[in-house]
Design a protein around this motif. Structure first.
Motif, PDB file in Angstrom:
ATOM      1  N   ARG A  16     -32.270  -2.951  22.162  1.00 57.83           N
ATOM      2  CA  ARG A  16     -32.341  -1.484  22.288  1.00 57.83           C
ATOM      3  C   ARG A  16     -32.953  -0.865  21.040  1.00 57.83           C
ATOM      4  O   ARG A  16     -33.857  -0.032  21.136  1.00 57.83           O
ATOM      5  N   PHE A  17     -32.468  -1.286  19.871  1.00 57.23           N
ATOM      6  CA  PHE A  17     -32.998  -0.738  18.627  1.00 57.23           C
ATOM      7  C   PHE A  17     -34.489  -1.028  18.494  1.00 57.23           C
ATOM      8  O   PHE A  17     -35.275  -0.161  18.128  1.00 57.23           O
ATOM      9  N   GLY A  18     -34.865  -2.261  18.785  1.00 57.02           N
ATOM     10  CA  GLY A  18     -36.268  -2.634  18.633  1.00 57.02           C
ATOM     11  C   GLY A  18     -37.183  -1.823  19.528  1.00 57.02           C
ATOM     12  O   GLY A  18     -38.232  -1.340  19.086  1.00 57.02           O
ATOM     13  N   LEU A  19     -36.783  -1.659  20.793  1.00 61.33           N
ATOM     14  CA  LEU A  19     -37.607  -0.899  21.728  1.00 61.33           C
ATOM     15  C   LEU A  19     -37.687   0.571  21.344  1.00 61.33           C
ATOM     16  O   LEU A  19     -38.778   1.161  21.315  1.00 61.33           O
ATOM     17  N   MET A  20     -36.558   1.177  21.019  1.00 61.43           N
ATOM     18  CA  MET A  20     -36.549   2.595  20.684  1.00 61.43           C
ATOM     19  C   MET A  20     -37.307   2.864  19.381  1.00 61.43           C
ATOM     20  O   MET A  20     -38.002   3.877  19.254  1.00 61.43           O
ATOM     21  N   ARG A  21     -37.197   1.965  18.428  1.00 61.15           N
ATOM     22  CA  ARG A  21     -37.949   2.138  17.187  1.00 61.15           C
ATOM     23  C   ARG A  21     -39.446   2.080  17.445  1.00 61.15           C
ATOM     24  O   ARG A  21     -40.231   2.844  16.868  1.00 61.15           O
TER      25      ARG A  21
END
Length: 381
Positions: free
Chosen positions: A208-213
């Motif tokens: 989730r963090f990787g995609l949103m970043r």
């Protein structure tokens, strides 16, 4: 949209743009950050894995590394390494300075600090004009991150005056110790030094963090760049991801077969708006069009291809070339740096070879309109 939602979006995007905000430098946005700090903190922590610290007078957004790296794009034309070194030394010197200090006082302290036997750096020599100019830029960098606050005039002319020794003390600054100490946050430092070896976030959170970043920090997200976990997360949570982007920024997500991009509403909402009404952007756009028409998006181009495209642009649009663009390889150099920074041309790992990204096709066949005024580096002349 209600007022609270609009205020949260304004505060959120402001923090992305300027990770250090305080009541003095940002009087319009600061109250919004204070009022909505709980929601903003939850958004950054739960959706991006970032850390927001809000005090009585300032806010600091820490982009914590994920698996040993930070996804925020490298600043276009960042400060020179020597400026960064002098800024770090200046920050260390400011800790021991009085509450009000000056450029000259900090310079004297940095000279002594750099000469210390435990500091294995090139000595700082303020007797040299070039070093004084670099130190003036380092002080300005500390001002930009909130560690120093000007108490009076603070402009380029004054900084050059100190470098030329026309001004004995330079600018006067209040030492903002709260922000000075937060330049190196213990949590952020620990995350950077462990390089992801401390276990990191859970598997789903990492995806989730990787995609949103990627969506919020990069010009474009190509599906080919996603990890398997990020691709799975997007497939199962696409509606949630799009809703989050809309809620936090108010900007639309453009979706294509190759990927997606969050389109900022205003130029000020991105670190490198393109194309702006300036000669350098015009030249880069025309060079990109030449490359797309000659090779196509997704193709690999060489330095020779880039040189030929730049030469064609210079010949075809000779009247649009400013003095800066008339030098030997200026069009080629500016176009290369700009297009790489925008992720429209990607290094292949082989010297002097780049791949035109899928996003490059978005700029094909630009419509060129002649205007009476001359384009220059700052905009319309």
């Amino acid at each position: 949209m209600n007022r609270d939602a609009a205020e949260r979006q304004r505060a959120f995007t402001a923090l992305l743009r300027s990770p250090v905000l305080d009541r003095f430098s940002n009087p319009a946005v600061w109250p919004l950050v204070r009022i909505h700090r709980a929601v903003l903190g939850e958004w950054f922590a739960h959706r991006l894995g970032y850390r927001l610290v809000v005090t009585d007078s300032a806010a600091r957004l820490f982009r914590l590394p994920l698996e040993g790296r930070v996804l925020a794009p490298r600043r276009f034309r960042p400060p020179a390494r020597r400026v960064l070194v002098l800024a770090v030394l200046g920050a260390a010197a400011a800790e021991d300075a009085e509450d009000i200090t000056t450029t000259q006082d900090l310079s004297d302290r940095v000279r002594a600090l750099a000469a210390h036997e435990d500091v294995t750096l090139a000595p700082y020599d303020p007797d040299r004009f070039a070093e004084r100019m670099l130190f003036a830029k380092a002080v300005q960098l500390l001002v930009s991150v909130g560690a120093l606050r000007p108490t009076g005039r603070d402009d380029e002319e004054q900084r050059e005056g100190w470098a030329h020794r026309r001004d004995a003390i330079g600018g006067a600054y209040e030492v903002r110790r709260e922000l000075l100490l937060r330049m190196v946050d213990p949590v952020s430092l620990r995350a950077a030094l462990t390089e992801g070896h401390d276990g990191g976030p859970p598997h789903e959170s990492s995806a989730r963090f990787g995609l949103m970043r990627r969506l919020l920090e990069l010009p474009v997200v190509l599906y080919e760049d996603l990890t398997d976990a990020e691709r799975v997360y997007l497939t199962s949570q696409r509606h949630r991801v799009l809703a989050w982007c809309a809620e936090m920024t108010g900007w639309p997500v453009e979706q294509r077969a190759e990927g997606m991009a969050l389109i900022a509403a205003e130029e000020q909402d991105t670190d490198l708006p393109f194309p702006r009404l300036r000669a350098a952007d015009f030249a880069a756009l025309m060079v990109l069009d030449e490359l797309i028409r000659g090779h196509g998006a997704g193709s690999v181009v060489t330095a020779d291809d880039l040189g030929r495209a730049a030469a064609e642009v210079r010949a075809r649009h000779a009247k649009a070339m400013t003095n800066e663009l008339r030098t030997d390889d200026a069009v080629e150099s500016i176009a290369r740096d700009t297009l790489v920074a925008l992720d429209l041309m990607r290094p292949t790992g082989t010297p002097d070879r780049w791949r035109l990204s899928a996003a490059a096709a978005r700029y094909r066949d630009p419509r060129v309109v002649a205007v009476n005024a001359r384009l220059d580096e700052e905009g319309m002349g």
